[in-house]
Write an enzyme that holds these catalytic residues in place. Sequence first.
Site, mmCIF file in Angstrom:
data_model
loop_
_atom_site.group_PDB
_atom_site.id
_atom_site.type_symbol
_atom_site.label_atom_id
_atom_site.label_comp_id
_atom_site.label_asym_id
_atom_site.label_seq_id
_atom_site.Cartn_x
_atom_site.Cartn_y
_atom_site.Cartn_z
ATOM 1 N N ASP A 1 0.551 -1.438 0.005
ATOM 2 C CA ASP A 1 -0.077 -0.068 0.004
ATOM 3 C C ASP A 1 0.749 1.297 0.051
ATOM 4 O O ASP A 1 0.426 2.093 -0.570
ATOM 5 C CB ASP A 1 -0.788 0.038 1.343
ATOM 6 C CG ASP A 1 -2.176 -1.083 1.109
ATOM 7 O OD1 ASP A 1 -2.277 -1.453 -0.202
ATOM 8 O OD2 ASP A 1 -2.643 -1.354 2.120
ATOM 9 N N GLY A 2 1.910 1.426 0.732
ATOM 10 C CA GLY A 2 2.733 2.248 0.651
ATOM 11 C C GLY A 2 3.423 2.864 -0.752
ATOM 12 O O GLY A 2 3.333 3.873 -1.057
#
Length: 135
Positions: free
Chosen positions: A74-75
Site C-alpha cells: 500500500d505504501g
Amino acid sequence: MNVGLYGKLFSQEDTFYIQGLIDKLEIAGGEVFIYEPFYNYLLGKVHFGHPPVPFTKQSEIRDSIEFLFSIGGDGTLLDTITLVGNTGIPIIGINMGRLGFLSSISKEEIIPAIDELISHRYSIDQRTLLRLETE
C-alpha cells in the site's frame, strides 16, 4: 499497449512473479516504461526481452502510457499516486506484501489480470486525491 511499472524492493521469491509480469507485458506488445530506480534494482534479477524505457518523472509518462502498474504494498501504491498526480493514468495495484488494502491484485493473479486488461474487461474506479496545507 504501452504500460509503466513502478516499484521498490521485493523478496527473492517474488522474482518469479515480476519476471512473469514483464514476460506477459512484452508478449502483449507495446513499450514497457519502468521507473528508473526500480529498473536499476531489477537489473541482474530479471531478464528483459526488449529494453524498457526508463523514466523518473511524471512528464516522461504523461502522454506515453495507458496504465501504470504499482508493484509492492500500500505504501508503494501511495507513492505511485503521487507520481501520477493529475495525469489521469489509471493505476493497477499489485500486492507483493501481506495485506494490501489498496493494492487489490495479488501476485498470483498478475497474469489473469493482464489478460483481462488486454481484452478490455475491466472497470476503472475513480478516486479523489485530497491535499491539505497547514501552518
